[in-house]
Design an enzyme around this catalytic site. Structure first.
Site, PDB file in Angstrom:
ATOM      1  N   ASN A  97      -1.743   4.565  16.665  1.00  0.00           N
ATOM      2  CA  ASN A  97      -2.909   4.184  15.870  1.00  0.00           C
ATOM      3  C   ASN A  97      -3.235   2.751  16.245  1.00  0.00           C
ATOM      4  OD1 ASN A  97      -3.259   6.484  14.091  1.00  0.00           O
ATOM      5  ND2 ASN A  97      -1.286   5.899  13.227  1.00  0.00           N
TER       6      ASN A  97
ATOM      7  N   SER B 102      12.940   5.029  14.611  1.00  0.00           N
ATOM      8  CA  SER B 102      11.758   4.632  15.388  1.00  0.00           C
ATOM      9  C   SER B 102      12.239   4.091  16.723  1.00  0.00           C
ATOM     10  CB  SER B 102      10.976   3.561  14.623  1.00  0.00           C
ATOM     11  OG  SER B 102      10.531   4.092  13.394  1.00  0.00           O
ATOM     12  N   LEU B 103      12.195   4.941  17.745  1.00  0.00           N
ATOM     13  CA  LEU B 103      12.780   4.557  19.030  1.00  0.00           C
ATOM     14  C   LEU B 103      11.717   3.921  19.932  1.00  0.00           C
ATOM     15  CD1 LEU B 103      15.660   4.776  20.274  1.00  0.00           C
ATOM     16  CD2 LEU B 103      14.776   6.706  21.590  1.00  0.00           C
ATOM     17  N   HIS B 104      10.697   4.665  20.249  1.00  0.00           N
ATOM     18  CA  HIS B 104       9.522   4.209  21.007  1.00  0.00           C
ATOM     19  C   HIS B 104       9.785   3.898  22.477  1.00  0.00           C
ATOM     20  CE1 HIS B 104       7.639   4.263  17.155  1.00  0.00           C
ATOM     21  NE2 HIS B 104       8.213   3.178  16.710  1.00  0.00           N
TER      22      HIS B 104
ATOM     23  N   CYS C 174       7.415  -5.659  15.053  1.00  0.00           N
ATOM     24  CA  CYS C 174       7.032  -4.751  16.144  1.00  0.00           C
ATOM     25  C   CYS C 174       5.559  -5.029  16.491  1.00  0.00           C
ATOM     26  CB  CYS C 174       7.220  -3.297  15.737  1.00  0.00           C
ATOM     27  SG  CYS C 174       8.919  -2.934  15.228  1.00  0.00           S
TER      28      CYS C 174
ATOM     29  N   CYS D 132       6.786  -7.161   6.476  1.00  0.00           N
ATOM     30  CA  CYS D 132       7.964  -6.644   7.188  1.00  0.00           C
ATOM     31  C   CYS D 132       8.460  -7.729   8.129  1.00  0.00           C
ATOM     32  CB  CYS D 132       7.586  -5.392   7.991  1.00  0.00           C
ATOM     33  SG  CYS D 132       8.993  -4.585   8.813  1.00  0.00           S
TER      34      CYS D 132
ATOM     35  N   SER E 276      12.914   6.002   7.224  1.00  0.00           N
ATOM     36  CA  SER E 276      12.584   5.682   8.617  1.00  0.00           C
ATOM     37  C   SER E 276      13.037   4.264   8.923  1.00  0.00           C
ATOM     38  CB  SER E 276      11.068   5.816   8.811  1.00  0.00           C
ATOM     39  OG  SER E 276      10.703   5.545  10.144  1.00  0.00           O
TER      40      SER E 276
ATOM     41  N   CYS F 147       0.377   5.720  10.010  1.00  0.00           N
ATOM     42  CA  CYS F 147       1.572   4.949  10.360  1.00  0.00           C
ATOM     43  C   CYS F 147       1.231   3.666  11.094  1.00  0.00           C
ATOM     44  CB  CYS F 147       2.498   5.769  11.259  1.00  0.00           C
ATOM     45  SG  CYS F 147       3.398   7.010  10.342  1.00  0.00           S
TER      46      CYS F 147
ATOM     47  N   CYS G  60       3.660   8.399   1.248  1.00  0.00           N
ATOM     48  CA  CYS G  60       4.253   7.380   2.116  1.00  0.00           C
ATOM     49  C   CYS G  60       4.308   6.086   1.299  1.00  0.00           C
ATOM     50  CB  CYS G  60       3.350   7.250   3.341  1.00  0.00           C
ATOM     51  SG  CYS G  60       3.871   6.022   4.520  1.00  0.00           S
TER      52      CYS G  60
ATOM     53  N   GLU H 179       0.839  -1.191   0.000  1.00  0.00           N
ATOM     54  CA  GLU H 179       0.000   0.000   0.000  1.00  0.00           C
ATOM     55  C   GLU H 179       0.877   1.245   0.000  1.00  0.00           C
ATOM     56  OE1 GLU H 179      -3.874  -1.692   2.412  1.00  0.00           O
ATOM     57  OE2 GLU H 179      -2.298  -0.788   3.598  1.00  0.00           O
TER      58      GLU H 179
ATOM     59  N   GLY I  17       7.176  -2.179   5.517  1.00  0.00           N
ATOM     60  CA  GLY I  17       8.554  -2.640   5.364  1.00  0.00           C
ATOM     61  C   GLY I  17       9.585  -1.825   6.104  1.00  0.00           C
ATOM     62  N   GLU I  18      10.769  -2.403   6.226  1.00  0.00           N
ATOM     63  CA  GLU I  18      11.912  -1.749   6.850  1.00  0.00           C
ATOM     64  C   GLU I  18      12.875  -1.361   5.722  1.00  0.00           C
ATOM     65  OE1 GLU I  18      13.193  -0.428   9.578  1.00  0.00           O
ATOM     66  OE2 GLU I  18      15.078  -0.235   8.524  1.00  0.00           O
TER      67      GLU I  18
ATOM     68  N   CYS J  35       2.501  -2.675  15.413  1.00  0.00           N
ATOM     69  CA  CYS J  35       2.404  -2.261  14.010  1.00  0.00           C
ATOM     70  C   CYS J  35       1.674  -3.331  13.193  1.00  0.00           C
ATOM     71  CB  CYS J  35       3.819  -2.064  13.461  1.00  0.00           C
ATOM     72  SG  CYS J  35       3.868  -1.719  11.690  1.00  0.00           S
TER      73      CYS J  35
END
Ligand code: SAH
Length: 381
Positions: free
Chosen positions: A330, A251-253, A143, A139, A228, A373, A132, A119, A194-195, A146
Site C-alpha cells: 500500500n 513480518s519478514l518482507h 520500517c 511505532c 503480528s 496495512c 485491526c 486508529e 505499533g509493534e 510503513c
C-alpha cells in the site's frame, strides 16, 4: 470507491472528558478492562460494594458491551454511578470515522486522554468480521515503507485502551450499525499502529481478556487472534510459552539480511534466520501454523530468486508449519515505492507454491481510506 465521513456518528468536538480532569501526562487512568477478574472483585470491595457486583459489571461490559451506568439497571442507582465513574473512566474519544466498501470497512481515529492518537479498522465480510487494532501510539520500529513507522513512538497503550477499541467495534456490529445486520466480532488482528510485542504486557492482558469466557471476557477463540511482529525474537519465544495459542504473524518482507535490514531495521538486532527459528519454535510449542507477511514492493523484494530463497529457508525448517501472505504494498504518502507488477506478483506466488508453501495474497481492503496495512498514521485533516 469513495469514502465518506460519518457525520451523524461524529461527536461534538471539545476537550476529552478525561483530559479536562487529569494532567495530560503519565499513564492512562485505571479502567475495569485493565484488571484481572480477581482484581475487579477487589476493586469493587475497595469501593465498599459486595464482590458479586464485579460480575454484574463484567456482564454489562463484556456481554452487553456497555460501560454506560444508565444501562446497568440491575445495580442500585447510587452504586451504579460510583462504580461506573471509578471503574469506567472514558479512555477513547471517537474523533473521526471514515468508511469504504459500502460501509463495511470502517476506520476510526481515536483521541486518547493525553492527546495521543490511534486508529482501528473494522472489516466486515459476508461470513466474518475482523478488527485491526493499535497497540501503540506511533511505532518505534521505523520500517521505511510503513506510514506508522514514519511517526516514531509516542507511547504504549494500556490494556484497557486496546480492549476499548475492541468493545467499541463489537458493539457497533452487535447494534447492526454495519450493513449486513447485527453480527459478532470474529477476528482480531494486532496489525494497526505499533509493534505489539514491544508492548508485551498490555497486549497479553488484552489477549487474556479477549479469550476469557463471558462474562469475564469477550469469549473469542485464541486462533482468531493474530499477533503480528517485526520479529522481536525473545518476545516471540515468551509468547510461545503463554499457553494461549494465538496466531503469530512474522513480518519478514525479505529472505536475506542485506535487504531485510533496510526494510525492517530491527533485523540488525535479530536476523532473518533467528526470526524464522523463533517462528518455527512457536509452531512447535503451540501447534499453530505461523503466517509470514511479505509486502511486495516493486523491484525491491519481489524477485523470483527471493521467492526461491524464502521457500528454501522455510522448507529447511520443516513442512506444514507455515504459510505466506504476500501483500501488495500500500503506497504511503511521500514514498517512492509502489506495489509489484501483477505478473511479477503472480510469479512470486507461483514460486512459493512450487516449493510446497501455502501462499495466499492478502487483500488490501480499506486502502482508499488509508485503512489498509501500514497506512495508519492518525493524521488530522
Ligand atoms: N508492527 C507489527 C504490526 C503492524 S503492521 C508488524 O510489523 O508486524 C501489520 C502488517 O502490515 C505488517 O506485516 C507490516 O509489515 C505491514 N505493512 C506495513 N506497511 C505496509 C504497507 N505500506 N503496505 C503493505 N503492508 C504494510
Amino acid at each position: 470507491m469513495v469514502w465518506t465521513r460519518h457525520a451523524d456518528r461524529h461527536p461534538a468536538r471539545g476537550p476529552h472528558p478525561a483530559a479536562a480532569r487529569r494532567p495530560r501526562r503519565g499513564k492512562p487512568p485505571r479502567h475495569f478492562a485493565d484488571l484481572t477478574p480477581a482484581e475487579r472483585a477487589q476493586a469493587v470491595v475497595d469501593l465498599g460494594e459486595k464482590p458479586f457486583r464485579a460480575k454484574q459489571l463484567a456482564t454489562h461490559y463484556f456481554t452487553h458491551l456497555t460501560s454506560d451506568p444508565q444501562a446497568m439497571t440491575d445495580l442500585p442507582a447510587a452504586t451504579r454511578d460510583v462504580l461506573a465513574e471509578t471503574l469506567f473512566p472514558p479512555l477513547l474519544e471517537k474523533a473521526r470515522v471514515l468508511e469504504a466498501d459500502g460501509g463495511t470497512t470502517v476506520k476510526t481515529l481515536w483521541h486518547l486522554f493525553d492527546g495521543a492518537k490511534v486508529e482501528s479498522v473494522l472489516m466486515r465480510y459476508p461470513h466474518r468480521s475482523t478488527l485491526c487494532v493499535s497497540s501503540q501510539a506511533g511505532c518505534g520500529m521505523a520500517c521505511p515503507f510503513c506510514a506508522t513507522g514514519q511517526l516514531g513512538l509516542t507511547r504504549n497503550l494500556s490494556t484497557a485502551e486496546i480492549v476499548e477499541q475492541v468493545r467499541s467495534a463489537a458493539r457497533s456490529l452487535a447494534d447492526g450499525e454495519i450493513p449486513g445486520g447485527p453480527a459478532r466480532l470474529n477476528n482480531l488482528v494486532f496489525m494497526g499502529m505499533g509493534e505489539p510485542l514491544a508492548n508485551y504486557k498490555a497486549v497479553m492482558g488484552t489477549v487474556r481478556t479477549l479469550v476469557a469466557k463471558e462474562p469475564e471476557g469477550l469469549g473469542m477463540s485464541a486462533r482468531n487472534v493474530t499477533v503480528s511482529t517485526v520479529g522481536l525474537v525473545p518476545a516471540m519465544r515468551k509468547l510461545a510459552d503463554e499457553g494461549i495459542p494465538v496466531t503469530l504473524a512474522l513480518s519478514l518482507h525479505a529472505p536475506d539480511d542485506e535487504l531485510r535490514s533496510e526494510l525492517v531495521p530491527i533485523n540488525t538486532r535479530w536476523s532473518v534466520d533467528e526470526a524464522l527459528d523463533a517462528a518455527r519454535h512457536y509452531f512447535e510449542v503451540t501447534g499453530r501454523r505461523v503466517s509470514i507477511e511479505y509486502a511486495l514492493i516493486r523491484d525491491m523484494n519481489d524477485h523470483a530468486w527471493r521467492a526461491d530463497l524464502l521457500g528454501d529457508k522455510l522448507n529447511a525448517r520443516g513442512r506444514g508449519w507455515v504459510h505466506v501472505n504476500p501483500i501488495p504494498l500500500n503506497p504511503t504518502p511521500g514514498s517512492i515505492w509502489t506495489a509489484s507488477d501483477p505478473a511479477v506478483e503472480a510469479e512470486f506466488v507461483a514460486r512459493l507454491r512450487e516449493h510446497g508453501i501455502p501462499t495466499t495474497i492478502r487483500d488490501t481492503r480499506g486502502s482508499d481510506i488509508d485503512g489498509a496495512c501500514g497506512q495508519l498514521a492518525a493524521e488530522e485533516e
